[in-house]
Enzyme design. Sequence first.
Site, short mmCIF file in Angstrom:
data_model
loop_
_atom_site.label_atom_id
_atom_site.label_comp_id
_atom_site.label_asym_id
_atom_site.label_seq_id
_atom_site.Cartn_x
_atom_site.Cartn_y
_atom_site.Cartn_z
N ASN A 1 74.56 -52.08 -19.72
CA ASN A 1 73.48 -51.64 -20.61
C ASN A 1 72.85 -52.80 -21.39
OD1 ASN A 1 74.29 -49.16 -19.71
ND2 ASN A 1 75.03 -48.42 -21.68
N ASN B 1 74.22 -33.96 -19.89
CA ASN B 1 73.10 -34.90 -19.90
C ASN B 1 71.88 -34.27 -19.22
OD1 ASN B 1 73.99 -37.15 -21.31
ND2 ASN B 1 74.92 -38.08 -19.51
N ASN C 1 68.53 -41.73 -22.15
CA ASN C 1 69.00 -41.67 -20.76
C ASN C 1 67.93 -42.12 -19.77
OD1 ASN C 1 71.61 -40.75 -21.29
ND2 ASN C 1 70.97 -38.61 -21.31
N GLY D 1 84.00 -27.09 -16.52
CA GLY D 1 83.77 -28.51 -16.25
C GLY D 1 84.84 -29.36 -16.92
N LYS E 1 67.64 -37.54 -26.85
CA LYS E 1 68.72 -38.01 -25.98
C LYS E 1 68.17 -38.32 -24.58
CE LYS E 1 73.05 -38.68 -24.62
NZ LYS E 1 74.02 -37.56 -24.60
N GLY F 1 85.45 -32.60 -16.68
CA GLY F 1 85.19 -34.02 -16.67
C GLY F 1 85.57 -34.64 -17.99
N ALA F 2 85.08 -35.86 -18.23
CA ALA F 2 85.47 -36.59 -19.44
C ALA F 2 85.07 -35.84 -20.71
CB ALA F 2 84.85 -37.98 -19.42
N VAL F 3 83.81 -35.38 -20.78
CA VAL F 3 83.34 -34.69 -21.99
C VAL F 3 84.05 -33.35 -22.16
CG1 VAL F 3 81.34 -33.62 -23.10
CG2 VAL F 3 81.12 -35.87 -22.04
N GLY F 4 84.21 -32.62 -21.06
CA GLY F 4 84.89 -31.33 -21.13
C GLY F 4 86.31 -31.46 -21.65
#
Length: 311
Positions: free
Chosen positions: A213, A111, A199, A11, A195, A13-16
């Site tokens: 938010n 998430n 969410n 993965g 968490k 993506g941003a976190v990966g």
Amino acid sequence: MTHAVDIAILGAGAVGQLICRQLTVAGMNVGFIGRNALESSQQVLNFTPLASADDHQQIQAIPYSVPILTADTLDNIRLVIVCVKAYQVLDALSPLLKQLPSQCHILLLHNGMGPHLALAPLINAQANGRGLSLGTTSQGVLRQAHWQIKQTGQGLTQLGHFAGAELTKHYRNALLAAIPSSEWVDAIVPCLWQKLAVNAAINPLTALYQCPNGKLAEPDFSEMINSIIDELVMVAAHDGVSLDQSFLHDRVYQVIRLTAGNFSSMHQDIAHQRRTEIDQINGYICERAQAHGLSAPVNAELWARVKQLAV
């Protein structure tokens, strides 16, 4: 060299990419598992670090190179960190389990909740040495292009054991040394429920009301947020997880304040007509409620409304 890589990230993506950067800086041999690559290769990534309060100059992106691995070059992998969307976990990981060494450990870092329950039996059915850990991170990161990210905020990362063989001390210490503000916890599932509460409250409401938010701090949303948390605490208790309702309430509103100008991932998914993780967030609460003969009507309504919006 590719043959030296022993940690793989699934993965990009941003976190990966953020975790990849942190492990790389710490001197770990890490690579990404490619989707359609015909042969192993190198990929240049760009990382823009978090600006300090004293830094008034524009921070330049830092380029660095990471191996892209194929399914048939995973013999040396001892740890796979899974950073895909929650609904992608089983489809992305299952075909790789036969390619990975029997002693390879799996760490889920996404998430929502749910994939760990389906994956644990598959892990336990594997040869001795295979194990499953879970994690959650609140580090802020923005994906600016396919291979370019910008860190936008610091945050806590929590990791812990869930099923099968435990992660070796070597890799556990390596992760904690590489990822800032990270900790190994004995009971990771309650952390994931905490968490999930954040969410479950923020993501669907910001998606439905198309707002940042911070708007959720307004009194109009308080009753809905309280009900979301109430139902989650009730369901978690029947799952054997005791949560502090007052703590969760304060935590949700703390995140709302700290990320007031941000748009949630679910808000962005709806805006860009992408699939959301609602099934693994509010949907997970409802499914666990049903498993215990309970109902979670507020979460069920949000689940249905976001599903309808995402059609």
